[in-house]
Write an enzyme that holds these catalytic residues in place. Structure first.
Site: not given
Ligand code: NAD
Length: 325
Positions: A167, A44, A194, A153, A18, A99, A157
């Site tokens: 844990y 991703g 976004r 969401y 991602g 999930k 979280k």
């Molecule tokens: P993104 O959607 O680009 O990346 C998420 C990745 O998780 C993707 O590659 C997707 O294919 C993979 N994924 C989703 N469900 C899955 C599953 N069941 N099994 C395996 N892979 C799975 O999002 P991001 O912006 O890179 O965010 C990454 C993490 O950071 C997330 O947990 C998000 O909640 C957290 N986050 C991001 C931001 C931000 O500004 N980007 C802010 C706060 C938190």
């Protein structure tokens, strides 16, 4: 508040293909850490890590972490970043989001516990919901509507934070939690809904920039290289957190749109559209903890970060235009 930092030789990154995950994989390899990247490519893409495939110590494995997580060999660090993250994605995939926050967190915590590894959970500023306190400190409990559209969401979280804490307290797993605030930069998807990629795409193609509400709502935006560096500081520490990782400088959405018009040299007008339900009006991290515990603060200015991001999107658009003939 934590265990001594340990030597990290091999890390598992879920969601590594991602946006944020791909930068984490890259920075880990730069620190000579082997990386096993687990991703089901739900939001991703293998393209995000294609440039890492030739690097020694990098492995990409297709895996849905809600089914099971099995990684042979030693693991020193598990970074759980898999989850749809943009509102457009998690509203389209509410069950998958719940999930991966619940079962995915359970399975990855199990992996860390079995391997005796450090575990880092990617939490979010969304756990504060539409906050009633500003800026948000880690001891603020938040203002979340569990049955509102964003609840899937936010509550996923919040549950994953509770499970991670359980844990730590009941099994002694070495866990940490980072609450990440809005991050932007190369490898965001142009269509992820976004504001920054939307504004850049609109500006580069000469369409109007669509600003929600009157544009006075603020966000604090952090450049992805800074966010990833802060996350790794936390991963390599022994701290439990939660620790906010974000840029404390606030920017109104209207100012952001105007800035992007300037940086792209676009003649696009700005148009105002309806504000989404439950959209937080203000969001700003208190980053005292990150500064004191991790000596971390963002170093890339918004202007420089936005310029790099605009350049990256412009190059991608040009390449797509060439391919399309
Ligand atoms: P993104 O959607 O680009 O990346 C998420 C990745 O998780 C993707 O590659 C997707 O294919 C993979 N994924 C989703 N469900 C899955 C599953 N069941 N099994 C395996 N892979 C799975 O999002 P991001 O912006 O890179 O965010 C990454 C993490 O950071 C997330 O947990 C998000 O909640 C957290 N986050 C991001 C931001 C931000 O500004 N980007 C802010 C706060 C938190």
């Amino acid at each position: 508040m934590g265990q001594p930092a340990r030597t990290i030789r091999r890390a598992v990154v879920t969601g590594g293909a991602g946006f944020l995950g791909s930068h984490l994989c890259e920075q880990l390899l730069d620190r000579d850490v082997e990386v096993v990247c687990l991703d089901n490519f739900l939001t991703g893409s293998p393209d995000n890590v294609a440039h890492l495939l030739e690097r020694p110590g990098f492995r990409l494995v297709r895996c849905d972490v809600t089914d099971y997580v099995h990684v042979p060999g030693e693991v020193d660090l598990v970074l759980h970043f898999a989850s749809p993250a943009s509102p457009l994605d998690y509203l389209r995939m509410p069950i998958e989001t719940l999930k991966v926050g619940s079962l995915g967190t359970l399975h990855t915590l199990g992996l860390a516990h079995d391997k005796g590894a450090r575990y880092l959970l990617a939490s979010t500023s969304e756990v504060y919901g539409d906050p009633l306190e500003h800026p948000q400190r880690e001891d603020y409990w938040g203002n979340v509507n569990p049955v509102g559209p964003r609840g899937v969401y936010d509550e996923a979280k919040r549950f994953s934070e509770a499970l991670t804490t359980a844990y730590r307290t009941s099994k002694g797993t070495d866990t940490g939690i980072v609450r990440i605030f809005n991050t932007y930069g190369p490898r965001m998807r142009a269509d992820d809904g976004r504001a920054i990629p939307a504004f850049i795409g609109q500006a580069l193609s000469g369409r109007p920039l669509t600003v929600a509400g009157d544009g006075s709502q603020t966000r604090s935006i952090c450049y992805v290289e800074d966010t990833a560096r802060g996350i790794l500081e936390m991963a390599f520490s022994g701290h439990a957190g939660p620790v906010n990782i974000g840029n404390p400088d606030e920017l109104s959405m209207l100012r952001l749109a105007e800035w992007i018009v300037e940086l792209t040299g676009s003649s696009s007008p700005i148009e105002f559209i309806d504000l989404p339900v439950d959209d937080p009006k203000v969001r700003r991290p208190d980053t005292t903890r990150a500064r004191e515990l991790l000596s971390w603060r963002p170093s890339v200015s918004s202007e420089e970060g936005l310029r790099r991001t605009v350049d990256w999107f412009a190059t991608r658009l040009e390449a797509a235009a060439v391919t399309a003939g």
